[in-house]
Design a protein around this motif. Structure first.
Motif, PDB file in Angstrom:
ATOM      1  N   THR A 137       1.071 -15.813 -54.139  1.00 57.94           N
ATOM      2  CA  THR A 137       2.348 -15.137 -53.876  1.00 57.94           C
ATOM      3  C   THR A 137       3.271 -15.192 -55.084  1.00 57.94           C
ATOM      4  O   THR A 137       4.006 -14.239 -55.366  1.00 57.94           O
ATOM      5  CB  THR A 137       3.035 -15.780 -52.658  1.00 57.94           C
ATOM      6  OG1 THR A 137       2.134 -15.741 -51.535  1.00 57.94           O
ATOM      7  CG2 THR A 137       4.302 -15.028 -52.278  1.00 57.94           C
ATOM      8  N   MET A 138       3.236 -16.296 -55.834  1.00 54.44           N
ATOM      9  CA  MET A 138       4.100 -16.441 -57.010  1.00 54.44           C
ATOM     10  C   MET A 138       3.842 -15.363 -58.044  1.00 54.44           C
ATOM     11  O   MET A 138       4.745 -15.001 -58.810  1.00 54.44           O
ATOM     12  CB  MET A 138       3.896 -17.819 -57.646  1.00 54.44           C
ATOM     13  CG  MET A 138       4.505 -18.987 -56.867  1.00 54.44           C
ATOM     14  SD  MET A 138       4.160 -20.568 -57.686  1.00 54.44           S
ATOM     15  CE  MET A 138       5.061 -20.329 -59.221  1.00 54.44           C
ATOM     16  N   VAL A 139       2.621 -14.838 -58.081  1.00 59.52           N
ATOM     17  CA  VAL A 139       2.285 -13.806 -59.068  1.00 59.52           C
ATOM     18  C   VAL A 139       3.135 -12.551 -58.855  1.00 59.52           C
ATOM     19  O   VAL A 139       3.516 -11.873 -59.821  1.00 59.52           O
ATOM     20  CB  VAL A 139       0.782 -13.478 -58.977  1.00 59.52           C
ATOM     21  CG1 VAL A 139       0.438 -12.245 -59.802  1.00 59.52           C
ATOM     22  CG2 VAL A 139      -0.049 -14.667 -59.449  1.00 59.52           C
ATOM     23  N   LEU A 140       3.438 -12.256 -57.604  1.00 60.80           N
ATOM     24  CA  LEU A 140       4.168 -11.025 -57.297  1.00 60.80           C
ATOM     25  C   LEU A 140       5.670 -11.139 -57.549  1.00 60.80           C
ATOM     26  O   LEU A 140       6.357 -10.110 -57.584  1.00 60.80           O
ATOM     27  CB  LEU A 140       3.929 -10.630 -55.832  1.00 60.80           C
ATOM     28  CG  LEU A 140       2.482 -10.319 -55.445  1.00 60.80           C
ATOM     29  CD1 LEU A 140       2.423  -9.852 -54.003  1.00 60.80           C
ATOM     30  CD2 LEU A 140       1.862  -9.286 -56.375  1.00 60.80           C
ATOM     31  N   ILE A 141       6.178 -12.352 -57.692  1.00 59.64           N
ATOM     32  CA  ILE A 141       7.630 -12.515 -57.883  1.00 59.64           C
ATOM     33  C   ILE A 141       8.112 -11.827 -59.159  1.00 59.64           C
ATOM     34  O   ILE A 141       9.075 -11.044 -59.118  1.00 59.64           O
ATOM     35  CB  ILE A 141       8.005 -14.008 -57.864  1.00 59.64           C
ATOM     36  CG1 ILE A 141       7.757 -14.590 -56.465  1.00 59.64           C
ATOM     37  CG2 ILE A 141       9.469 -14.209 -58.266  1.00 59.64           C
ATOM     38  CD1 ILE A 141       8.027 -16.076 -56.357  1.00 59.64           C
TER      39      ILE A 141
END
Length: 264
Positions: A129-133
């Motif tokens: 999920t952090m990749v999409l931030i």
């Protein structure tokens, strides 16, 4: 010039109608202005559409309204859409690409090339999920600028509050993006031990971080590394800090300092 010609045509149509009732359902002037502007600025319009789709895909992954399998599809779509955005932006910055060392060096100095590498690194990996931030927040920042232009041409004011709020908090958003990118490095390493990441991912992502650290247009990654180092040194200087923690943190600081690229 397109807006002026459109308005002239509309005035001529109204004058020629005389006193007869208007029964035509022609395109409103505001919509004509928007279409003309987007047609005259196709790359900017394409960037705007791809960024809107990137934000939509990120939200559909975080909020899986269509189920888990669809959420994984939207994760990859967000990365692919960001690849398209980065490629279009690179074309804007370097329209005459050549297969030479000088041109390639120039390409990898561009922030858009950095995020093209970023997207390709994670497009086939286990979803994080952090990749999409960073993708969502960068798309939001850049899309708001063009959205203001579209709203002004269309005579709309409903998004002014959101646009102003995003632009007011631009520095805080960029700082949060930089922090997320730094914290993704240990996340990539931990993903290896859980069997959800390949051994190449941390090395490729390290290359991405070095490019962000040396970025000419965005200093926030360098600032974030400096602030994190200062915070860690303050913790180590505290009297209640255990000796093994102090030693571990100091070694980590020395290692990261050696890996940091030299600044021009």
């Amino acid at each position: 010039m397109a807006d002026e010609s459109n308005s002239t045509e509309n005035e001529g149509t109204a004058t020629g109608a005389g006193d007869q009732p208007r029964t035509d359902q022609s395109t409103p002037p505001q919509q004509t202005s928007v279409i003309a502007h987007m047609s005259a600025n196709r790359i900017e319009a394409g960037l705007w559409i791809s960024r809107i789709f990137t934000m939509f895909s990120c939200l559909m992954f975080v909020i899986p309204l269509l189920g888990g399998e669809a959420a994984l599809t939207f994760y990859q779509r967000a990365l692919i859409s960001n690849c398209i955005t980065s490629a279009l932006r690179l074309y804007q910055r370097i329209p005459r690409f050549q297969l030479s060392r000088e041109c390639l060096n120039q390409v990898f100095l561009e922030d858009s090339a950095h995020y093209l590498v970023f997207s390709l690194t994670f497009i086939g990996a286990y979803p994080i999920t952090m990749v999409l931030i960073p993708l969502f927040l960068f798309a939001l920042l850049h899309a708001m600028t063009y959205t203001r232009t579209i709203c002004e041409l269309a005579g709309m004011r409903m998004f002014d509050g959101l646009i102003n709020r995003v632009q007011t908090n631009q520095q805080q958003i960029l700082r949060f993006i930089a922090l997320t990118e730094v914290l993704l490095m240990p996340a990539c390493i931990f993903m290896i031990f859980s069997g959800k990441s390949s051994l190449l991912t941390p090395f490729i992502y390290y290359k991405f971080l070095t490019m962000r650290y040396a970025s000419r247009r965005n200093p926030y990654n360098r600032q974030m590394f400096f602030e994190l180092r200062s915070a860690a040194e303050r913790v180590c200087a505290h009297a209640s800090c255990p000796g093994f923690v102090r030693q571990l943190v100091n070694r980590a600081i020395q290692l990261i300092s050696r890996l940091a690229p030299a600044q021009a």
